[in-house]
Design an enzyme around this catalytic site. Sequence first.
Site, PDB file in Angstrom:
ATOM      1  N   ILE A 161     -11.843 -32.206  13.890  1.00 49.22           N
ATOM      2  CA  ILE A 161     -12.065 -31.530  15.176  1.00 49.22           C
ATOM      3  C   ILE A 161     -12.287 -32.497  16.339  1.00 49.22           C
ATOM      4  O   ILE A 161     -12.535 -32.066  17.459  1.00 49.22           O
ATOM      5  CB  ILE A 161     -13.264 -30.557  15.102  1.00 49.22           C
ATOM      6  CG1 ILE A 161     -14.533 -31.300  14.703  1.00 49.22           C
ATOM      7  CG2 ILE A 161     -12.969 -29.405  14.155  1.00 49.22           C
ATOM      8  CD1 ILE A 161     -15.808 -30.545  15.047  1.00 49.22           C
ATOM      9  N   LYS A 162     -12.205 -33.792  16.112  1.00 47.51           N
ATOM     10  CA  LYS A 162     -12.516 -34.732  17.188  1.00 47.51           C
ATOM     11  C   LYS A 162     -11.342 -34.872  18.174  1.00 47.51           C
ATOM     12  O   LYS A 162     -10.286 -34.270  17.965  1.00 47.51           O
ATOM     13  CB  LYS A 162     -12.905 -36.095  16.588  1.00 47.51           C
ATOM     14  CG  LYS A 162     -14.254 -36.059  15.836  1.00 47.51           C
ATOM     15  CD  LYS A 162     -15.375 -35.587  16.709  1.00 47.51           C
ATOM     16  CE  LYS A 162     -16.801 -35.682  16.195  1.00 47.51           C
ATOM     17  NZ  LYS A 162     -17.144 -35.472  14.813  1.00 47.51           N
TER      18      LYS A 162
END
Length: 345
Positions: free
Chosen positions: A154-155
């Site tokens: 999710i970065k």
Amino acid sequence: MGPEVQRFEEELQTYLETDYHVICVNSGTAALHLALEACDVGVADEVLVPSLTYVASYQAISASGATPVACDVHPDTALLDLKDAERRITPQTKAIMAVHYGGQVAAYYQELYAFAERHGLRVIEDAAHAFGTRWDGKKIGAQGDIICFSFDSIKNITCGEGGAVLTADSKVAQRIRDARLLGVEKDTDRRYASKRSWEFDVKHQGWRYHMSSIYAAIGRAQLSRFSDFSAKRQALAKLYHDGLSDLPGIQLFDLASKDVVPHIYPILVADEKRDDLQIFLREQNIETGFHYKPNHLLSKYKTDYKLPVVEKMMTRLMTLPLHCQLDEKDVQRVCQSLREGLACS
Ligand SMILES: *Cc1c(COP(=O)(O)O)cnc(C)c1O
């Protein structure tokens, strides 16, 4: 871990516009753990760290054998409060782990390094939220002591799973290069030449933390698209900022400035309205998040002192949707629903 990882490391160096060493590992948590061990932080040492962070920061510190010393955050930024940190310094304090919450660094960055110098501390930046953010014209990762990124799913960019450590300190860099490969000395060089190490020595504790070539290939493809991702994240944050800044009962962080590539978009909601507002938004099919439960309230890291700012903030924090698949209309709808929700609560 073959030459593909070396290429990703070189491309990260180019993108970040730095000659710092780049060492890729298999998670952001591993990056933090290795950074601590490489500067000999271990048993009987203490590391100052804000309570408001993902538990990965704390687990990395305790994995090294050191004790995380939870500190309060600043009410305007949610970044580590250096005044509070100063009160918690002891002769055992070895390092400070700063967390660039949401992707912000603000004026705090300079104060952080002045503070560390004054007290003789190593700085480990948990920059998991700050890939792409700039301070003083330079990107995070291209300045400072030891900087750790995460490339989890999710970065700001992802490898599937992954992380990286950046530092100008060649000794620290070499320790990390060996430690990610079970402590096998100079194994990195042989793997990048597509060779195996049959005869080697090991002097330090190591871990199986290296990045696989498969993940590096994903990271390279992601990095080549990052100018689109970062422009999108910045545009969405600006829309939130413009759409919410006049709304009474909402406090915003500095996530829409041109130097910040925001990772999450947290806001502070007026007292006692947060939970109802979250329910209201969920009924409109808008999912919100909560970053994070303060670590000093977890059983493993419980403190015998209170941290009033973060404990108050905990009841007010709410994270709005922010990712590259959103468009302008989505953000306008979230802002509109927030307005309605606040008006009826
Ligand atoms: C994601 C994250 C980490 C850990 O990264 P992983 O790659 O998931 O191990 C550490 N700190 C913060 C603040 C994060 O958001």
